[in-house]
Design a protein around this motif. Structure first.
Motif, PDB file in Angstrom:
ATOM      1  N   LEU A  38       0.983  -1.110   0.053  1.00  0.00           N
ATOM      2  CA  LEU A  38       0.110   0.173  -0.071  1.00  0.00           C
ATOM      3  C   LEU A  38       0.880   1.146  -0.022  1.00  0.00           C
ATOM      4  CD1 LEU A  38      -2.478  -1.127   2.682  1.00  0.00           C
ATOM      5  CD2 LEU A  38      -2.805  -1.397   0.186  1.00  0.00           C
ATOM      6  N   ASP A  39       1.090   1.958  -1.179  1.00  0.00           N
ATOM      7  CA  ASP A  39       2.112   2.799  -1.287  1.00  0.00           C
ATOM      8  C   ASP A  39       1.616   3.985  -2.112  1.00  0.00           C
ATOM      9  OD1 ASP A  39       1.805   1.587  -3.596  1.00  0.00           O
ATOM     10  OD2 ASP A  39       4.239   1.250  -3.980  1.00  0.00           O
ATOM     11  N   GLN A  40       0.324   4.174  -2.132  1.00  0.00           N
ATOM     12  CA  GLN A  40      -0.165   5.282  -2.884  1.00  0.00           C
ATOM     13  C   GLN A  40      -1.469   5.982  -2.562  1.00  0.00           C
ATOM     14  OE1 GLN A  40      -1.581   3.794  -6.972  1.00  0.00           O
ATOM     15  NE2 GLN A  40      -2.080   5.680  -7.615  1.00  0.00           N
ATOM     16  N   VAL A  41      -1.492   7.346  -2.239  1.00  0.00           N
ATOM     17  CA  VAL A  41      -2.986   7.938  -1.968  1.00  0.00           C
ATOM     18  C   VAL A  41      -3.482   8.685  -3.136  1.00  0.00           C
ATOM     19  CG1 VAL A  41      -1.897   8.233   0.447  1.00  0.00           C
ATOM     20  CG2 VAL A  41      -1.291  10.220  -1.195  1.00  0.00           C
ATOM     21  N   GLY A  42      -4.732   8.811  -3.049  1.00  0.00           N
ATOM     22  CA  GLY A  42      -5.430   9.322  -4.168  1.00  0.00           C
ATOM     23  C   GLY A  42      -6.620  10.257  -3.426  1.00  0.00           C
ATOM     24  N   TYR A  43      -7.309  10.996  -4.151  1.00  0.00           N
ATOM     25  CA  TYR A  43      -8.559  11.789  -3.726  1.00  0.00           C
ATOM     26  C   TYR A  43      -9.523  11.764  -4.919  1.00  0.00           C
ATOM     27  CZ  TYR A  43     -11.333  15.876  -2.676  1.00  0.00           C
ATOM     28  OH  TYR A  43     -12.247  16.682  -2.486  1.00  0.00           O
ATOM     29  N   LEU A  54      -6.009   5.422   0.685  1.00  0.00           N
ATOM     30  CA  LEU A  54      -4.446   4.699   0.436  1.00  0.00           C
ATOM     31  C   LEU A  54      -4.730   3.401  -0.357  1.00  0.00           C
ATOM     32  CD1 LEU A  54      -1.690   4.087   1.438  1.00  0.00           C
ATOM     33  CD2 LEU A  54      -2.595   3.057   3.515  1.00  0.00           C
ATOM     34  N   GLY A  55      -3.875   3.071  -1.260  1.00  0.00           N
ATOM     35  CA  GLY A  55      -4.152   2.013  -2.069  1.00  0.00           C
ATOM     36  C   GLY A  55      -2.676   1.507  -2.538  1.00  0.00           C
ATOM     37  N   PRO A  56      -2.922   0.118  -3.172  1.00  0.00           N
ATOM     38  CA  PRO A  56      -1.358  -0.150  -4.094  1.00  0.00           C
ATOM     39  C   PRO A  56      -1.314   0.582  -5.619  1.00  0.00           C
ATOM     40  CG  PRO A  56      -3.427  -1.697  -4.300  1.00  0.00           C
ATOM     41  CD  PRO A  56      -3.829  -0.470  -3.455  1.00  0.00           C
ATOM     42  N   ARG A  57      -0.099   0.749  -5.667  1.00  0.00           N
ATOM     43  CA  ARG A  57       0.365   1.260  -7.130  1.00  0.00           C
ATOM     44  C   ARG A  57       0.155  -0.047  -8.165  1.00  0.00           C
ATOM     45  NH1 ARG A  57       2.707   6.087  -6.997  1.00  0.00           N
ATOM     46  NH2 ARG A  57       3.680   6.681  -5.228  1.00  0.00           N
ATOM     47  N   GLN A  58       0.533  -1.392  -7.545  1.00  0.00           N
ATOM     48  CA  GLN A  58       0.506  -2.411  -8.286  1.00  0.00           C
ATOM     49  C   GLN A  58      -0.588  -3.524  -7.611  1.00  0.00           C
ATOM     50  OE1 GLN A  58       2.635  -3.224 -11.179  1.00  0.00           O
ATOM     51  NE2 GLN A  58       3.014  -0.983 -10.826  1.00  0.00           N
ATOM     52  N   TRP A  59      -1.392  -3.794  -8.557  1.00  0.00           N
ATOM     53  CA  TRP A  59      -2.503  -4.652  -8.053  1.00  0.00           C
ATOM     54  C   TRP A  59      -2.026  -6.226  -8.803  1.00  0.00           C
ATOM     55  CZ3 TRP A  59      -5.928  -5.226  -4.530  1.00  0.00           C
ATOM     56  CH2 TRP A  59      -6.932  -5.887  -4.472  1.00  0.00           C
ATOM     57  N   PRO A  60      -2.211  -7.173  -8.004  1.00  0.00           N
ATOM     58  CA  PRO A  60      -1.667  -8.376  -8.653  1.00  0.00           C
ATOM     59  C   PRO A  60      -3.128  -9.045  -9.418  1.00  0.00           C
ATOM     60  CG  PRO A  60      -1.378  -8.545  -6.244  1.00  0.00           C
ATOM     61  CD  PRO A  60      -2.086  -7.120  -6.527  1.00  0.00           C
ATOM     62  N   ASP A  61      -2.510  -9.538 -10.680  1.00  0.00           N
ATOM     63  CA  ASP A  61      -3.588  -9.903 -11.591  1.00  0.00           C
ATOM     64  C   ASP A  61      -4.645 -11.144 -10.816  1.00  0.00           C
ATOM     65  OD1 ASP A  61      -2.663  -8.570 -13.800  1.00  0.00           O
ATOM     66  OD2 ASP A  61      -1.462 -10.017 -14.416  1.00  0.00           O
ATOM     67  N   PRO A  62      -4.016 -12.064 -10.107  1.00  0.00           N
ATOM     68  CA  PRO A  62      -4.946 -12.885  -9.374  1.00  0.00           C
ATOM     69  C   PRO A  62      -5.928 -12.159  -8.716  1.00  0.00           C
ATOM     70  CG  PRO A  62      -2.618 -13.815  -9.408  1.00  0.00           C
ATOM     71  CD  PRO A  62      -2.762 -12.510  -9.902  1.00  0.00           C
ATOM     72  N   PRO A  91      -8.455  -0.448  -6.285  1.00  0.00           N
ATOM     73  CA  PRO A  91      -8.583  -0.883  -4.831  1.00  0.00           C
ATOM     74  C   PRO A  91      -7.909  -0.017  -3.917  1.00  0.00           C
ATOM     75  CG  PRO A  91      -6.791  -2.279  -6.212  1.00  0.00           C
ATOM     76  CD  PRO A  91      -7.632  -1.286  -7.167  1.00  0.00           C
ATOM     77  N   HIS A  92      -8.698   0.165  -2.739  1.00  0.00           N
ATOM     78  CA  HIS A  92      -8.042   1.155  -1.807  1.00  0.00           C
ATOM     79  C   HIS A  92      -8.833   0.991  -0.314  1.00  0.00           C
ATOM     80  CE1 HIS A  92     -12.322   2.267  -2.639  1.00  0.00           C
ATOM     81  NE2 HIS A  92     -12.265   3.360  -1.514  1.00  0.00           N
ATOM     82  N   ILE A  93      -8.361   1.613   0.687  1.00  0.00           N
ATOM     83  CA  ILE A  93      -8.518   1.946   1.808  1.00  0.00           C
ATOM     84  C   ILE A  93      -9.214   3.268   1.991  1.00  0.00           C
ATOM     85  CG2 ILE A  93      -7.920   1.634   4.269  1.00  0.00           C
ATOM     86  CD1 ILE A  93      -5.643  -0.102   3.421  1.00  0.00           C
ATOM     87  N   THR A  94     -10.328   3.446   2.490  1.00  0.00           N
ATOM     88  CA  THR A  94     -10.707   5.141   2.558  1.00  0.00           C
ATOM     89  C   THR A  94     -10.121   5.569   3.966  1.00  0.00           C
ATOM     90  OG1 THR A  94     -12.784   4.565   1.375  1.00  0.00           O
ATOM     91  CG2 THR A  94     -12.804   6.184   2.923  1.00  0.00           C
ATOM     92  N   LEU A  95      -9.322   6.730   3.824  1.00  0.00           N
ATOM     93  CA  LEU A  95      -8.881   7.067   5.102  1.00  0.00           C
ATOM     94  C   LEU A  95      -9.596   8.177   5.781  1.00  0.00           C
ATOM     95  CD1 LEU A  95      -5.080   7.552   3.813  1.00  0.00           C
ATOM     96  CD2 LEU A  95      -6.183   5.729   5.268  1.00  0.00           C
ATOM     97  N   PHE A  96     -10.239   9.021   4.791  1.00  0.00           N
ATOM     98  CA  PHE A  96     -11.063  10.143   5.237  1.00  0.00           C
ATOM     99  C   PHE A  96     -12.265  10.268   4.172  1.00  0.00           C
ATOM    100  CE2 PHE A  96      -7.008  11.702   6.446  1.00  0.00           C
ATOM    101  CZ  PHE A  96      -7.333  12.542   7.770  1.00  0.00           C
ATOM    102  N   ARG A  97     -13.417  10.499   4.607  1.00  0.00           N
ATOM    103  CA  ARG A  97     -14.662  10.805   4.073  1.00  0.00           C
ATOM    104  C   ARG A  97     -15.034  12.266   4.265  1.00  0.00           C
ATOM    105  NH1 ARG A  97     -17.243   6.441   2.233  1.00  0.00           N
ATOM    106  NH2 ARG A  97     -16.508   4.579   3.120  1.00  0.00           N
ATOM    107  N   SER A  98     -15.765  12.734   3.391  1.00  0.00           N
ATOM    108  CA  SER A  98     -16.419  14.178   3.514  1.00  0.00           C
ATOM    109  C   SER A  98     -15.390  15.172   3.291  1.00  0.00           C
ATOM    110  CB  SER A  98     -17.131  14.223   4.841  1.00  0.00           C
ATOM    111  OG  SER A  98     -18.170  13.389   5.012  1.00  0.00           O
ATOM    112  N   CYS A  99     -14.347  14.881   2.751  1.00  0.00           N
ATOM    113  CA  CYS A  99     -13.117  16.020   2.433  1.00  0.00           C
ATOM    114  C   CYS A  99     -13.513  16.920   1.284  1.00  0.00           C
ATOM    115  CB  CYS A  99     -12.039  15.141   1.564  1.00  0.00           C
ATOM    116  SG  CYS A  99     -11.193  14.188   2.818  1.00  0.00           S
ATOM    117  N   THR A 100     -13.573  18.359   1.782  1.00  0.00           N
ATOM    118  CA  THR A 100     -13.915  19.312   0.652  1.00  0.00           C
ATOM    119  C   THR A 100     -12.993  19.687  -0.463  1.00  0.00           C
ATOM    120  OG1 THR A 100     -13.218  20.913   2.196  1.00  0.00           O
ATOM    121  CG2 THR A 100     -15.649  20.329   2.405  1.00  0.00           C
ATOM    122  N   ALA A 101     -11.593  19.271  -0.220  1.00  0.00           N
ATOM    123  CA  ALA A 101     -10.610  19.242  -0.884  1.00  0.00           C
ATOM    124  C   ALA A 101      -9.794  18.321  -0.729  1.00  0.00           C
ATOM    125  CB  ALA A 101     -10.058  20.893  -0.515  1.00  0.00           C
ATOM    126  N   ALA A 102      -8.786  18.190  -1.805  1.00  0.00           N
ATOM    127  CA  ALA A 102      -7.739  17.334  -1.744  1.00  0.00           C
ATOM    128  C   ALA A 102      -6.648  17.644  -0.640  1.00  0.00           C
ATOM    129  CB  ALA A 102      -6.802  16.906  -2.928  1.00  0.00           C
TER     130      ALA A 102
END
Length: 178
Positions: A75-80, A89-97, A123-134
């Motif tokens: 788990l090495d990537q964040v996104g908004y 938070l999620g993975p940059r690489q997602w295994p094919d299986p 694929p991701h883990i939600t860290l925060f909800r209800s964000c108004t900006a990144a």
């Protein structure tokens, strides 16, 4: 029942991620409790008891034919996502299986009346909800390792203190690379 398939995080890893999150961000939204950290494989939505029973039988049958291997996920990537206001938070690489498993589980759920997702799977883990900006980029880049040996069918229930996720069923994966 509101259902989804997921990978759960070990409690120690969930607390480690929560600690990193709390040190890295000044609460840009509502923090998700560590007990709710998971990676959704397939969201199904509402299913009744007969559909749930049939779904579990279908998953058993699919896994008896071909059981994916467990492994480790970095788990090495964040996104908004601005529309739902979610920072993740999620993975940059997602295994094919795991991708194949997610598609299979979504298809089995759809056969039983579950929702069929059309959007791109992230694929991701939600860290925060209800964000108004990144939020700004974290000072310390994330790099967590999630070992996975099983996946779960989870029920999402609204409680007095918010949403609670309870396992309904679990399936083991092959030994794989652990």
């Amino acid at each position: 029942m509101r259902l989804f398939f997921a990978l759960e995080l070990p409690a120690a890893l969930a607390m480690e991620i929560s600690s990193w999150r709390d040190r890295s961000f000044a609460r840009p939204g509502r923090p998700v409790p560590p007990a709710n950290f998971h990676i959704t494989l397939a969201f199904l939505g509402e299913l009744d008891e007969p559909a749930l029973d049939a779904l579990c039988r279908d998953v058993d049958a699919a896994l008896s034919a071909r059981r994916p291997a467990g492994g480790r996920l970095t788990l090495d990537q964040v996104g908004y996502w601005d529309r739902p206001g979610i920072y993740w938070l999620g993975p940059r690489q997602w295994p094919d299986p795991l991708g194949e498993l997610a598609r299979k589980l979504g298809g089995l759920g759809a056969v039983q009346g579950g929702q069929r997702r059309r959007d791109r799977f992230q694929p991701h883990i939600t860290l925060f909800r209800s964000c108004t900006a990144a939020p700004p980029a974290p000072a310390a880049a994330p790099e967590f390792t999630l070992p996975y040996r099983e996946f779960f069918l989870m029920e999402s229930r609204q409680g007095r203190r918010g949403v609670v996720y309870d396992p309904v069923a679990a399936w083991e994966l092959d030994e794989g690379t652990l």
